[in-house]
Design an enzyme around this catalytic site. Structure first.
Site, PDB file in Angstrom:
ATOM      1  N   CYS A 163       0.884  -1.205  -0.167  1.00 27.94           N
ATOM      2  CA  CYS A 163       0.045   0.034  -0.015  1.00 27.94           C
ATOM      3  C   CYS A 163       0.841   1.284   0.057  1.00 27.94           C
ATOM      4  CB  CYS A 163      -0.768  -0.188   1.156  1.00 27.94           C
ATOM      5  SG  CYS A 163      -2.001  -1.323   1.254  1.00 27.94           S
TER       6      CYS A 163
ATOM      7  N   HIS B 205      -3.266   7.210   2.481  1.00 28.07           N
ATOM      8  CA  HIS B 205      -3.894   6.203   1.738  1.00 28.07           C
ATOM      9  C   HIS B 205      -5.091   5.734   2.502  1.00 28.07           C
ATOM     10  CE1 HIS B 205      -3.920   2.020   0.902  1.00 28.07           C
ATOM     11  NE2 HIS B 205      -3.728   1.429   2.113  1.00 28.07           N
TER      12      HIS B 205
ATOM     13  N   ASN C 290     -10.071  -0.129  -0.322  1.00 27.14           N
ATOM     14  CA  ASN C 290      -8.538  -0.194   0.001  1.00 27.14           C
ATOM     15  C   ASN C 290      -7.984  -0.711  -1.398  1.00 27.14           C
ATOM     16  OD1 ASN C 290      -5.981  -0.488   0.215  1.00 27.14           O
ATOM     17  ND2 ASN C 290      -5.944  -1.329   2.193  1.00 27.14           N
TER      18      ASN C 290
HETATM   19  N1  ACO Z   1     -18.163  -8.789   9.438  1.00 26.96           N
HETATM   20  C1  ACO Z   1     -18.780  -9.084  10.664  1.00 26.96           C
HETATM   21  N2  ACO Z   1     -17.889  -9.347  11.520  1.00 26.96           N
HETATM   22  C2  ACO Z   1     -16.713  -9.408  11.252  1.00 26.96           C
HETATM   23  C3  ACO Z   1     -16.099  -9.111  10.255  1.00 26.96           C
HETATM   24  C4  ACO Z   1     -16.879  -8.795   9.130  1.00 26.96           C
HETATM   25  N3  ACO Z   1     -16.444  -8.406   7.759  1.00 26.96           N
HETATM   26  N4  ACO Z   1     -14.878  -9.032  10.033  1.00 26.96           N
HETATM   27  C5  ACO Z   1     -14.415  -9.617  11.255  1.00 26.96           C
HETATM   28  N5  ACO Z   1     -15.430  -9.690  11.994  1.00 26.96           N
HETATM   29  C6  ACO Z   1     -15.648 -10.233  13.417  1.00 26.96           C
HETATM   30  C7  ACO Z   1     -14.505 -10.870  13.893  1.00 26.96           C
HETATM   31  O1  ACO Z   1     -14.588 -12.315  13.571  1.00 26.96           O
HETATM   32  C8  ACO Z   1     -14.467 -10.733  15.498  1.00 26.96           C
HETATM   33  O2  ACO Z   1     -15.643 -11.466  15.963  1.00 26.96           O
HETATM   34  P1  ACO Z   1     -15.116 -12.153  17.155  1.00 26.96           P
HETATM   35  O3  ACO Z   1     -15.226 -11.165  18.173  1.00 26.96           O
HETATM   36  O4  ACO Z   1     -16.472 -12.984  17.467  1.00 26.96           O
HETATM   37  O5  ACO Z   1     -13.866 -12.996  17.047  1.00 26.96           O
HETATM   38  C9  ACO Z   1     -15.050  -9.341  15.646  1.00 26.96           C
HETATM   39  O6  ACO Z   1     -15.594  -8.993  14.330  1.00 26.96           O
HETATM   40  C10 ACO Z   1     -13.935  -8.305  15.767  1.00 26.96           C
HETATM   41  O7  ACO Z   1     -12.916  -8.549  15.046  1.00 26.96           O
HETATM   42  P2  ACO Z   1     -11.602  -7.639  14.984  1.00 26.96           P
HETATM   43  O8  ACO Z   1     -10.694  -8.268  13.828  1.00 26.96           O
HETATM   44  O9  ACO Z   1     -11.184  -7.342  16.354  1.00 26.96           O
HETATM   45  O10 ACO Z   1     -12.098  -6.251  14.303  1.00 26.96           O
HETATM   46  P3  ACO Z   1     -11.593  -4.960  14.231  1.00 26.96           P
HETATM   47  O11 ACO Z   1     -12.349  -3.632  15.024  1.00 26.96           O
HETATM   48  O12 ACO Z   1     -10.113  -4.863  14.626  1.00 26.96           O
HETATM   49  O13 ACO Z   1     -11.670  -4.471  12.795  1.00 26.96           O
HETATM   50  C11 ACO Z   1     -10.699  -4.516  10.438  1.00 26.96           C
HETATM   51  C12 ACO Z   1     -11.250  -5.536  11.839  1.00 26.96           C
HETATM   52  C13 ACO Z   1     -11.562  -3.579  10.101  1.00 26.96           C
HETATM   53  C14 ACO Z   1      -9.920  -5.759   9.585  1.00 26.96           C
HETATM   54  C15 ACO Z   1      -9.349  -3.837  11.279  1.00 26.96           C
HETATM   55  O14 ACO Z   1      -8.386  -4.559  12.281  1.00 26.96           O
HETATM   56  C16 ACO Z   1      -8.648  -3.033  10.250  1.00 26.96           C
HETATM   57  O15 ACO Z   1      -9.146  -2.189   9.328  1.00 26.96           O
HETATM   58  N6  ACO Z   1      -7.537  -3.371  10.301  1.00 26.96           N
HETATM   59  C17 ACO Z   1      -6.509  -2.735   9.466  1.00 26.96           C
HETATM   60  C18 ACO Z   1      -6.454  -3.682   8.072  1.00 26.96           C
HETATM   61  C19 ACO Z   1      -6.229  -2.897   6.851  1.00 26.96           C
HETATM   62  O16 ACO Z   1      -6.531  -1.550   6.709  1.00 26.96           O
HETATM   63  N7  ACO Z   1      -5.613  -3.706   6.012  1.00 26.96           N
HETATM   64  C20 ACO Z   1      -5.396  -3.011   4.586  1.00 26.96           C
HETATM   65  C21 ACO Z   1      -3.919  -3.335   4.231  1.00 26.96           C
HETATM   66  S1  ACO Z   1      -2.619  -2.174   5.110  1.00 26.96           S
HETATM   67  C22 ACO Z   1      -3.087  -1.049   4.784  1.00 26.96           C
HETATM   68  O17 ACO Z   1      -3.452  -0.551   3.511  1.00 26.96           O
HETATM   69  C23 ACO Z   1      -2.910  -0.043   5.834  1.00 26.96           C
END
Ligand code: ACO
Length: 328
Positions: A114, A254, A284
């Site tokens: 990214c 980004h 993204n």
């Molecule tokens: N729909 C519903 N529930 C979901 C989903 C979904 N799409 N995805 C995950 N969950 C659930 C999980 O299973 C978890 O359930 P549990 O508590 O029963 O185990 C719950 O939601 C919480 O999961 P977390 O991973 O703790 O959720 P979080 O608030 O951290 O959000 C996310 C997840 C959106 C992926 C976040 O961590 C994030 O945005 N991280 C950055 C990732 C990113 O942007 N990557 C891109 C590449 S690098 C970059 O570009 C910067």
């Protein structure tokens, strides 16, 4: 800086097909509400079979050349950033060079996920500053991430989209690209990977069964590091150019997650009205996200002559970077 390097043209390409959160909720256990609340994403563009990473990059490049009033004959080098190349070999940049009908100029891919656009901007700037042989360098971020995500994994498939953005970086009479800062920390290499399909784990029946050709991500750690390194990149680039955030007219981060963008902005004291965001409709698009957003910010009249623009990115690797551009 004695010589002047500036952005002479921008272009972007987005596939026609749009996939909404509601569409995704029909195939995996998720909801529009969850995706909007946790990411800010409402829909994303998804490429057709014919819309490869090279094709989208070519279309964005054509638009950027037209914007710069240049033709493919004027291009002296093609540098393309992607984490979704058409193939492992040859480089997607070579395929774009052929599609454009360029002279036999150098063409290469750069892998910085990214942050890829910040890396190729710095490469182009230094090739232009350091050599008499180049005048116009075409840099492209192009990503067909729909081919790299696991459509059975709700924690990643909701985050990404497809598209391409291109920029022509030229030697000229404007001192547009004032500075670029890039960095990396390979100790975080395991946080976002496509584990199989490379030489360490070549494709096999086992890797396919384990779904190891798709993006695997530790979302929470990526989130934490994105805030840390985007914040640090902003501080470093401002400080070493004797600027404060109040000197900047527009910040183009980004486009990964609205919560990341808001936290970075809050810590850096950036007002919401000076942030450019299109994440809700683009999701993204990794290396393509900043050049697509830059092109949209220009076409929507958000950037005026003389404005200082701050670009900032974080990605897998871990990689990061920022740039200060004075608009022509
Ligand atoms: N729909 C519903 N529930 C979901 C989903 C979904 N799409 N995805 C995950 N969950 C659930 C999980 O299973 C978890 O359930 P549990 O508590 O029963 O185990 C719950 O939601 C919480 O999961 P977390 O991973 O703790 O959720 P979080 O608030 O951290 O959000 C996310 C997840 C959106 C992926 C976040 O961590 C994030 O945005 N991280 C950055 C990732 C990113 O942007 N990557 C891109 C590449 S690098 C970059 O570009 C910067």
């Amino acid at each position: 800086m004695s010589e002047a390097i500036y952005i002479s043209g921008t272009g972007s390409y987005l596939p026609e097909k749009i996939l909404t959160n509601q569409d995704i909720a029909k195939t995996v256990d998720t909801s529009n509400e969850w995706i909007v609340e946790r990411t800010g994403i409402e829909s994303r563009h998804i490429a057709s079979e014919a819309e490869t990473t090279s094709y989208m990059g070519f279309m964005a490049a054509r638009a950027a050349l037209a914007d710069a009033n240049l033709t493919s004959a004027d291009v002296d080098m093609v540098i393309l950033a992607t984490m979704a190349p058409d193939m492992i070999c040859p480089s997607t940049a070579c395929i774009v060079q052929k599609l454009l009908g360029c002279r036999p100029i150098p063409a290469m891919d750069v892998g910085a996920a990214c942050s890829g656009f910040m890396y190729i901007l710095e490469l182009a700037r230094n090739f232009l500053l350091g050599s008499k042989n180049y005048k116009n360098i075409l840099i492209i971020g192009s990503e067909k991430l729909s081919a790299m995500v696991d459509w059975e994994d709700r924690s990643t498939c909701v985050l990404f989209g497809d598209g391409a953005g291109a920029v022509i970086v030229s030697k000229g009479d404007h001192n547009g690209i004032l500075d670029v800062f890039i960095g990396a920390d390979g100790s975080g290499a395991n946080l976002l990977t496509i584990p199989a399909g490379g030489s360490a784990r070549p494709a096999s029946e086992g890797t396919i069964k384990a779904r190891n050709h798709y993006i695997k991500m530790d979302g929470r750690e990526v989130f934490r590091n994105a805030i840390k390194y985007m914040g640090e990149s902003i501080n470093i680039i401002l400080k070493r150019n004797d600027l404060t955030v109040d000197d900047v007219a527009l910040v183009i981060p980004h486009q990964a997650n609205m919560r990341i963008i808001n936290m970075v902005a809050e810590r850096a004291n950036i007002n919401r009205d000076r942030l450019f965001c299109n994440l809700n409709r683009r999701a993204n698009t990794s290396a393509a996200s900043i050049p697509i957003a830059l092109n949209e910010a220009i076409s929507s009249g958000k950037i005026k002559a003389g404005d200082l623009i701050l670009l900032v990115a974080f990605g897998a690797g871990m990689t990061w970077g920022a740039s200060i551009i004075k608009w022509k």
